[in-house]
Design an enzyme around this catalytic site. Sequence first.
Site, PDB file in Angstrom:
ATOM      1  CG  HIS A 410      -2.296   0.525   0.926  1.00  0.00           C
ATOM      2  ND1 HIS A 410      -2.542   1.468  -0.059  1.00  0.00           N
ATOM      3  CD2 HIS A 410      -3.504   0.256   1.469  1.00  0.00           C
ATOM      4  CE1 HIS A 410      -3.827   1.745  -0.099  1.00  0.00           C
ATOM      5  NE2 HIS A 410      -4.443   1.022   0.826  1.00  0.00           N
ATOM      6  CG  ASP A 414      -4.275   4.327  -5.202  1.00  0.00           C
ATOM      7  OD1 ASP A 414      -4.480   3.573  -6.181  1.00  0.00           O
ATOM      8  OD2 ASP A 414      -4.111   5.555  -5.303  1.00  0.00           O
TER       9      ASP A 414
END
Length: 439
Positions: A410, A414
Site C-alpha cells: 500500500h 492504492d
Amino acid sequence: MGLVKVKMPNLGESVTEATVVAWQVKVGDQVEKYDTLLEAQSDKVTTEIPSDYQGTVKEILIQEDETVPIGTEILVIEVAGEGESGSDESSEPEVESKPTLETTPSQAESRASAKPSNHSKGGRFSPAVLHIAQERGIDLSQIVGTGKGGRITRKDVINYEPTSAENKPTQVKKLKPELVQTSLDPQPQPELKSEQNNKPVTSSLDSQQEIIKADGVRKAIAKKMVQSVTEIPHAWMQIEVDVSNIVALREKTKSQFMQTEGLKLSYFPFFVKAVAQALKKHPMLNSSWQDNNIVLNKDINLSIAIAAGDNLFVPVIKHVDNLSISGIAKEVDRLALKARSGKLTSEDMVGGTMTVNNTGTFGSVASMGIINYPQAAIIQVESINKRFVPTADGGFKAADMINLCLSFDHRILDGLAAGNFMKDVKANLQRFNNENDLY
C-alpha cells in the site's frame, strides 16, 4: 608458508548474506584444491563451497548456523608458496573462494585419490543424499563417494549408474523421520556427523508439547515472511472471473498438447500469461519500495510458488512476457521438476519482480498471500468451480468461475491502481479462445 583468508563467496545476484550450514573441515585438517570446505545457504539454496588452495586449516572464523555478509572472512588456510610466509597479518593475501558448479579435470584427479568408505552400515548422509537415494531406489552402499574422506555427495547419487546386475539399485529402507531432517533443500545439507547431531531432532517438553528443530529452508522462509509483514503494509483485493473459455480450450487441446509438447497442459500458464500481459500496462505492480523510492523493474520476471515436501520454493520465470502459454508451461514444468528433485540453483531463485501463486491446487477459493519481499504484489490463483451465473438476457448459465486474490504494497499502490490491474488480468483471461493462443 603463508596464510590465506577465505571469504564468503558471492552466491548469486542480489544475495547479500549467507548462513554457514555445516563445516566439512576442522582446524588441523589437510585440504586439497577443490575439497569442500563448508555448506552455505542463501535464499533456501544450499551450496558446497570448495577450496581454491591446498594446505592446512589453521582457523575457523565463523560458527555453524551463523549468518554473515558476502565477503566476510570465514576461514584461514596455511599454504605453501614464496612471498606468503610471515606472521604479519596485514601482508597476508586475501582471496575469495568461489563455488565450483562443474567438476574440472583437476578436481576429478584430486578426488580420484580419496579413499572410498562404505556409509551404508551405520553411516551418515546429508538429507538431500537420503532423499534422492530413496526417491530413485539407490543402495548407497554401491556408491563410491568423491567428497572429503569418501563422503557421498548429492552429485555422486545423481550421477550414479549401475554397471552390473550386482550393482543394480535396490529399494532403500525408509529411515525413521525422527533421525534426520527431511527437507528438500536444493543443495546438500549438513551431515549428521557428531553424537549431538545424531540425537533425534524432536524432543518432548512434556506429554502435551514437543520441540521440532527448524531446518535451514524453514528458517529462510521464516526470516523472509517476518521481513515482509513487518516492513510492507499489505492491502488485499479479490475479483471473480468466468473462465469457461479457458476450461473449454484446455479440454479441446490437452491431448494434442501432450503428444506434441510431452507434458500436461494445466490452467496455471494461462494465468501467468494474463498477469504478464497486464504488467505491461501497469508497471507499478512490477516495482519495489527501496529507500523511500519506487524502483520500476523493466524486466517482467514472475516468481511462482512450488511446494516440495514440507517446504515452499519460489523459483523465477525470467522475461515471461516474451513467452507463449506453451513456453510458460514448459518453464513451470522445468522449475517444478528441479524443485522436487532438489536441483534448484541460486540463479533459479533470484530476480523475481512479482509472484503468482497457484493456491487453487489445494481447493482454495480465497486466500491472502504474503508478499514476496521486496516485490510489490502477489496474486493468488484459486480453484475453478462450477456455478450458476446470470446472463445478459435475464437467464442463468453454468459457468466455470475462479477467484483471483491480490495482496499489494500500500506504500506503492492504492485501490484504484490495483483494481485497474485486476480488471485487465480478467480481460486478458477472457480473450483466450483459440488454439493459436497457446503459441
